[in-house]
Each structure stands twice: as structure tokens, then as C-alpha cells.
Design a protein around this motif. Sequence first.
Motif, PDB file in Angstrom:
ATOM      1  N   MET A   1       0.881  -1.208  -0.249  1.00  0.00           N
ATOM      2  CA  MET A   1       0.012   0.067   0.064  1.00  0.00           C
ATOM      3  C   MET A   1       0.838   1.187   0.010  1.00  0.00           C
ATOM      4  O   MET A   1       1.883   1.357   0.412  1.00  0.00           O
ATOM      5  N   THR A   2       0.440   2.214  -0.682  1.00  0.00           N
ATOM      6  CA  THR A   2       1.155   3.407  -0.920  1.00  0.00           C
ATOM      7  C   THR A   2       0.707   4.533   0.268  1.00  0.00           C
ATOM      8  O   THR A   2      -0.105   4.451   0.742  1.00  0.00           O
ATOM      9  N   SER A   3       1.831   5.260   0.819  1.00  0.00           N
ATOM     10  CA  SER A   3       1.870   5.895   1.855  1.00  0.00           C
ATOM     11  C   SER A   3       0.939   7.218   1.525  1.00  0.00           C
ATOM     12  O   SER A   3       1.174   7.395   0.364  1.00  0.00           O
ATOM     13  N   PRO A   4       0.156   7.695   2.540  1.00  0.00           N
ATOM     14  CA  PRO A   4      -0.590   8.999   2.213  1.00  0.00           C
ATOM     15  C   PRO A   4       0.535  10.404   1.513  1.00  0.00           C
ATOM     16  O   PRO A   4       0.061  11.050   0.771  1.00  0.00           O
ATOM     17  N   SER A   5       1.804  10.265   2.180  1.00  0.00           N
ATOM     18  CA  SER A   5       2.531  11.357   1.802  1.00  0.00           C
ATOM     19  C   SER A   5       3.027  11.078   0.240  1.00  0.00           C
ATOM     20  O   SER A   5       3.188  11.870  -0.411  1.00  0.00           O
ATOM     21  N   THR A   6       3.144   9.840   0.058  1.00  0.00           N
ATOM     22  CA  THR A   6       3.524   9.427  -1.384  1.00  0.00           C
ATOM     23  C   THR A   6       2.573   9.695  -2.435  1.00  0.00           C
ATOM     24  O   THR A   6       2.668  10.475  -3.450  1.00  0.00           O
ATOM     25  N   ILE A   7       1.252   9.365  -1.681  1.00  0.00           N
ATOM     26  CA  ILE A   7       0.078   9.792  -2.790  1.00  0.00           C
ATOM     27  C   ILE A   7      -0.104  11.377  -3.040  1.00  0.00           C
ATOM     28  O   ILE A   7      -0.162  11.739  -4.216  1.00  0.00           O
ATOM     29  N   GLU A   8       0.220  12.246  -1.808  1.00  0.00           N
ATOM     30  CA  GLU A   8       0.064  13.648  -2.138  1.00  0.00           C
ATOM     31  C   GLU A   8       1.168  14.141  -3.032  1.00  0.00           C
ATOM     32  O   GLU A   8       1.081  15.064  -4.043  1.00  0.00           O
ATOM     33  N   GLN A   9       2.268  13.450  -2.823  1.00  0.00           N
ATOM     34  CA  GLN A   9       3.453  13.990  -3.637  1.00  0.00           C
ATOM     35  C   GLN A   9       3.209  13.668  -5.176  1.00  0.00           C
ATOM     36  O   GLN A   9       3.473  14.337  -6.162  1.00  0.00           O
ATOM     37  N   THR A  10       2.816  12.369  -5.475  1.00  0.00           N
ATOM     38  CA  THR A  10       2.310  11.738  -6.739  1.00  0.00           C
ATOM     39  C   THR A  10       1.174  12.811  -7.226  1.00  0.00           C
ATOM     40  O   THR A  10       1.278  13.188  -8.557  1.00  0.00           O
ATOM     41  N   ALA A  11       0.196  13.027  -6.512  1.00  0.00           N
ATOM     42  CA  ALA A  11      -0.880  13.881  -6.978  1.00  0.00           C
ATOM     43  C   ALA A  11      -0.439  15.485  -7.326  1.00  0.00           C
ATOM     44  O   ALA A  11      -0.631  16.053  -8.300  1.00  0.00           O
ATOM     45  N   ASP A  12       0.847  15.927  -6.612  1.00  0.00           N
ATOM     46  CA  ASP A  12       1.630  17.136  -7.180  1.00  0.00           C
ATOM     47  C   ASP A  12       2.069  17.069  -8.364  1.00  0.00           C
ATOM     48  O   ASP A  12       1.924  18.033  -9.349  1.00  0.00           O
ATOM     49  N   ALA A  13       2.803  15.980  -8.668  1.00  0.00           N
ATOM     50  CA  ALA A  13       3.151  15.545  -9.928  1.00  0.00           C
ATOM     51  C   ALA A  13       2.371  15.372 -11.260  1.00  0.00           C
ATOM     52  O   ALA A  13       2.444  16.229 -12.316  1.00  0.00           O
ATOM     53  N   VAL A  14       1.117  14.903 -10.720  1.00  0.00           N
ATOM     54  CA  VAL A  14       0.068  14.793 -11.783  1.00  0.00           C
ATOM     55  C   VAL A  14      -0.586  16.242 -11.998  1.00  0.00           C
ATOM     56  O   VAL A  14      -0.643  16.815 -13.295  1.00  0.00           O
ATOM     57  N   ARG A  15      -0.671  17.018 -10.957  1.00  0.00           N
ATOM     58  CA  ARG A  15      -1.056  18.315 -11.043  1.00  0.00           C
ATOM     59  C   ARG A  15      -0.310  19.273 -12.021  1.00  0.00           C
ATOM     60  O   ARG A  15      -0.623  20.060 -13.099  1.00  0.00           O
ATOM     61  N   ARG A  16       1.070  19.206 -11.947  1.00  0.00           N
ATOM     62  CA  ARG A  16       2.090  19.640 -12.584  1.00  0.00           C
ATOM     63  C   ARG A  16       2.007  19.284 -14.114  1.00  0.00           C
ATOM     64  O   ARG A  16       2.070  20.261 -15.053  1.00  0.00           O
TER      65      ARG A  16
END
Length: 139
Positions: A1-16
Motif C-alpha cells: 500500500m502506498t503511504s498518504p505522503s507518497t500519494i500527495e507527492q504523486t498528486a502534485d506531480a500529476v497537477r504539474r
Amino acid sequence: MTSPSTIEQTADAVRRALASYPPFRHAAAETAVKTSADRIELYGFVRSEAIANSALALARATAGNVAVTSKLIVDNVLEMEASQRLAADSRTAAFPLRVNAYLGRITIVGVLPAAARKTALDIVQGIPGCGPWRRRKCL
């Protein structure tokens, strides 16, 4: 399972990635990249299914092993849904109407008596994506 902080970092990369993708940037409105416990979700309004599919593909490529789903609402789908609902309702079916959508905003073109206008508004606002939660009205 992916950690919440990793999901947030990934979401930021998707936004960019989405912000730097010109077709999405120019053909989308009120978009958001949201996270849940185990996934990223795309929200907002886009002009075409091609843009929605491209955005989802770009987001998935950027997200790697984090699941990405799309809740993007497409203009031509909104137009079709509104047209079908208006044609199926006996109170509005008799009137020749044209439905247009632009980045989530629906416009009905045609002549309607006052009572039928209220009915048409109620019908269109019942379409997912056009409810009262929207900042912009659908008519």
C-alpha cells in the motif's frame, strides 16, 4: 500500500503534468486533482472525450503505481444527456430545443413558455455535474 505522503507527492506531480499539457490546459475548467487513501481522482470539466482520455493517460503515466481514476465531465456527454432528458419529458418534448455545453455550462436554445423554462432548468440541474454544488449554473 502506498503511504498518504507518497500519494500527495504523486498528486502534485500529476497537477504539474496536467498544467503543462496545453490541450488540457486550454480545454478544461474548474479541474482538480484529489486524493483518497489509495488513489488519485481527476475532477472538472473538459471539452471532449479525447481531452479527458489524454488527461487520464498522462495522469496514469505520471502516477506510476498509484491508481488514477477520472471523474471528468465531458461537454458532449452533458449535451447528449440534457437533450435526451428534455426530449423524454412530456412537458418539454414538444418544443424544438438545441442544447450546447461549454466547459460544464449548459445552454438551452429555443422558445419555451415560462412553466416549461422552469421544468427545463429542473431537468438539466438533475444531471450529474449540474447539481446545486456547482459554482456555475448549468443554464
